[in-house]
Design an enzyme around this catalytic site. Structure first.
Site, PDB file in Angstrom:
ATOM      1  N   GLY A  14      47.816  58.940  47.256  1.00 56.47           N
ATOM      2  CA  GLY A  14      48.723  58.591  46.160  1.00 56.47           C
ATOM      3  C   GLY A  14      48.109  58.873  44.796  1.00 56.47           C
ATOM      4  O   GLY A  14      46.993  58.439  44.503  1.00 56.47           O
ATOM      5  N   GLY A  16      49.585  57.922  41.862  1.00 57.07           N
ATOM      6  CA  GLY A  16      50.272  57.105  40.857  1.00 57.07           C
ATOM      7  C   GLY A  16      49.214  56.552  39.917  1.00 57.07           C
ATOM      8  O   GLY A  16      48.124  57.122  39.771  1.00 57.07           O
ATOM      9  N   PHE A  17      49.513  55.410  39.321  1.00 60.11           N
ATOM     10  CA  PHE A  17      48.565  54.843  38.353  1.00 60.11           C
ATOM     11  C   PHE A  17      47.222  54.489  39.005  1.00 60.11           C
ATOM     12  O   PHE A  17      46.167  54.742  38.437  1.00 60.11           O
ATOM     13  CB  PHE A  17      49.160  53.601  37.701  1.00 60.11           C
ATOM     14  CG  PHE A  17      50.212  53.939  36.692  1.00 60.11           C
ATOM     15  CD1 PHE A  17      49.859  54.393  35.432  1.00 60.11           C
ATOM     16  CD2 PHE A  17      51.554  53.824  36.993  1.00 60.11           C
ATOM     17  CE1 PHE A  17      50.818  54.719  34.490  1.00 60.11           C
ATOM     18  CE2 PHE A  17      52.529  54.144  36.063  1.00 60.11           C
ATOM     19  CZ  PHE A  17      52.158  54.591  34.812  1.00 60.11           C
ATOM     20  N   GLY A  18      47.267  53.907  40.211  1.00 63.09           N
ATOM     21  CA  GLY A  18      46.034  53.475  40.870  1.00 63.09           C
ATOM     22  C   GLY A  18      45.192  54.644  41.327  1.00 63.09           C
ATOM     23  O   GLY A  18      43.996  54.744  41.027  1.00 63.09           O
ATOM     24  N   VAL A  82      51.422  61.355  53.895  1.00 60.98           N
ATOM     25  CA  VAL A  82      50.564  60.677  54.877  1.00 60.98           C
ATOM     26  C   VAL A  82      51.437  59.831  55.793  1.00 60.98           C
ATOM     27  O   VAL A  82      52.212  58.996  55.315  1.00 60.98           O
ATOM     28  CB  VAL A  82      49.512  59.790  54.171  1.00 60.98           C
ATOM     29  CG1 VAL A  82      48.698  59.003  55.189  1.00 60.98           C
ATOM     30  CG2 VAL A  82      48.608  60.645  53.292  1.00 60.98           C
ATOM     31  N   GLU A 174      66.384  47.271  30.700  1.00 60.09           N
ATOM     32  CA  GLU A 174      66.324  48.561  30.008  1.00 60.09           C
ATOM     33  C   GLU A 174      67.522  49.439  30.376  1.00 60.09           C
ATOM     34  O   GLU A 174      68.137  50.062  29.508  1.00 60.09           O
ATOM     35  CB  GLU A 174      65.016  49.286  30.373  1.00 60.09           C
ATOM     36  CG  GLU A 174      63.809  48.662  29.678  1.00 60.09           C
ATOM     37  CD  GLU A 174      62.452  49.059  30.288  1.00 60.09           C
ATOM     38  OE1 GLU A 174      61.439  48.641  29.727  1.00 60.09           O
ATOM     39  OE2 GLU A 174      62.418  49.763  31.310  1.00 60.09           O
ATOM     40  N   ASP A 312      50.299  48.630  43.693  1.00 55.93           N
ATOM     41  CA  ASP A 312      51.459  47.884  44.199  1.00 55.93           C
ATOM     42  C   ASP A 312      51.393  47.634  45.701  1.00 55.93           C
ATOM     43  O   ASP A 312      52.141  46.805  46.225  1.00 55.93           O
ATOM     44  CB  ASP A 312      52.746  48.672  43.901  1.00 55.93           C
ATOM     45  CG  ASP A 312      53.164  48.545  42.448  1.00 55.93           C
ATOM     46  OD1 ASP A 312      52.460  47.882  41.674  1.00 55.93           O
ATOM     47  OD2 ASP A 312      54.218  49.129  42.090  1.00 55.93           O
TER      48      ASP A 312
END
Ligand SMILES: Cc1cc2nc3c(=O)[nH]c(=O)nc-3n(C[C@H](O)[C@H](O)[C@H](O)COP(=O)(O)OP(=O)(O)OC[C@H]3O[C@@H](n4cnc5c(N)ncnc54)[C@H](O)[C@@H]3O)c2cc1C
Length: 438
Positions: A14, A16-18, A82, A174, A312
């Protein structure tokens, strides 16, 4: 798949942010990193609603993974999905049959939507998680106005002009605020048979207030700001059915009622990526109700110090000295900080040193409601700093530009927002698939 066996092999699942932050934190380390993601881009999810509401185009909030790591020589970037992790054999299997062996594994596969067991609702009320979701929501919003323009029957026209957002968290707030702006500011004058400004925007939230994670005063301010934009906020209201012509809402007291709508957006539930459960089953770890893997203080999986789960996907706790461990919220700073912690712990393990527990530093929460309106709750050493309205909106704007990945993206977003602010236009209004899908 061939790798250089001289150095410890690290697989990161992944980007993403992590995953991005973990991989960056290993820059210069004597390791061989394989970063695998099922998409070819890192996505800045906090601005995804802007793509869904035609305010920004996709490349402004997404950066190609391969380009991001072109200068980091110890990273090989792979496009791959994966499907399983074999903890005993220490490898990761991709959907195309390839396997990636590892000495250390970081699992950062993030989260997906949860329809609380009502997965059949997904087709009528798409959630917002990927660029694909954003395109689909944008398509439905714009086509609803197009359908209304052609519709002669008043009840069906009203159905086309009723937009419902389910879930009053930051994304729901939002979305609802921006939908109101599209209806009131962007589209008027462009149609001949309907008045887009008469569109109804509803925000339905199950709990008693919007923005639950924020203090009550800011929730109340957000609701007032939404109502000023003519968004109908229905709190303490549970959605009990959804179909292609609308939804059923059940208030705490009173009978369920129906809202006719052709465009419903799901912003209510989040569940961990299915990879979490697969991993937990493989290693005998626990998952929480949202499917997140319960990790050790140093973010590793119990009994498998070589596997870290972050972001997450992890049910992680913050271990601040002298304080009770506290759950880490599912937000991007949490994922980024976990990424840095997991990378540092891997380097400690390689050096034969003890690992350190994860400590989350909470800098606060922001949410925007629309033009000139937002709420900000900052954690400062002197205590919480809370404000709302125009100043909060400017703060939100610059914070998001600052955290965007890539210099070009920052400039593009800044120019797009400045032009949208003055012209009230949303230029990314192209849809290519005009067939209704519900
Ligand atoms: C619409 C929206 C708005 C948000 N707004 C905010 C905000 O304003 N502020 C904030 O702090 N947080 C916000 N968040 C939450 C924040 O984006 C997440 O907390 C953060 O992205 C978590 O990072 P992560 O690395 O765990 O997962 P993600 O960033 O979701 O990354 C997971 C990555 O794993 C990849 N992946 C998943 N499964 C597989 C697989 N099987 N094989 C290969 N790759 C896989 C995905 O493609 C993805 O790139 C928002 C989230 C959403 C959806």
């Amino acid at each position: 798949m061939a790798t250089n066996n001289d150095k410890p092999r690290i697989v990161v699942i992944g980007c993403g942010f992590g995953g991005l932050e973990a991989t960056r934190a290993l820059d210069g380390a004597q390791v061989d990193i394989t970063l695998v993601d099922r998409t070819n881009h890192h996505l800045f999810q906090p601005l995804l609603y802007q793509v869904a509401t035609a305010g920004l185009s996709a490349p402004a909030i997404a950066a190609p993974v391969r380009h991001l790591f072109r200068k980091q020589a110890n990273v090989t970037s792979l496009l791959g999905d994966v499907v399983s992790i074999d903890a005993a054999a220490r490898n990761v299997r991709l959907s195309d049959g390839n396997t990636l062996p590892y000495d250390h594994l970081i699992v950062a596969a993030g989260a997906t939507h949860s329809y609380f067991g009502r997965d059949e609702w997904a087709v009528h009320a798409p959630g917002l998680k990927t660029l694909h979701d954003a395109f689909e929501i944008r398509r439905r919003i714009l086509l609803a106005f197009e359908m209304a323009e052609k519709e002669g029957e008043p009840a069906r026209r009203d159905e086309c002009l009723t937009f419902v957002v389910i879930g009053g968290g930051p994304t729901g707030v939002e979305m609802a605020g921006t939908l109101a702006e599209i209806a009131r500011h962007t589209l008027p004058g462009e149609f001949r048979h309907i008045d887009p400004a008469k569109a109804r925007i509803l925000l339905v939230e199950g709990s008693p207030r919007v923005l639950q994670a924020m203090p009550e005063s800011l929730s109340a301010s957000a609701q007032r700001q939404l109502e000023k934009l003519h968004v109908e906020v229905r709190t303490a209201s549970l959605v009990t059915a959804i179909d292609e012509h609308g939804l059923e809402v059940t208030p705490p007291e009173g009978a369920p009622y129906r809202i006719g709508s052709r465009c419903i957006v799901w912003a209510a539930g989040v569940a961990a990526s299915p990879l979490g459960r697969q991993l937990a089953q493989a290693v005998g770890a626990q998952v929480d109700r949202a499917g997140r893997v319960v990790v050790e203080p140093d973010l590793s999986v119990p009994g498998h110090p070589e596997i870290s789960v972050i972001g997450d996907l992890a049910a992680a706790k913050s271990h601040a000295p002298g304080r009770e461990p506290r759950p880490v919220p599912g937000v991007s700073p949490g994922a980024k900080q976990m990424g840095r912690c997991a990378a540092a712990n891997i380097q400690r393990r390689i050096a034969g040193q003890p690992t350190k527990p994860f400590r989350y530093r909470d800098y606060g929460n922001l949410a925007t409601i629309g033009r000139n309106s937002a709420v900000v709750d900052l954690a400062t050493p002197a205590g919480p700093l809370r404000f709302s309205g125009w100043l909060a909106w400017v703060f939100w704007l610059f914070a998001h530009i600052y955290f965007l990945i890539g210099f070009r993206n920052r400039i593009v977003v800044l120019i797009d927002w400045a032009s949208a602010y003055w012209s009230k236009q949303r230029y990314a209004r192209v849809v290519t698939d005009i067939e209704p899908r519900q």
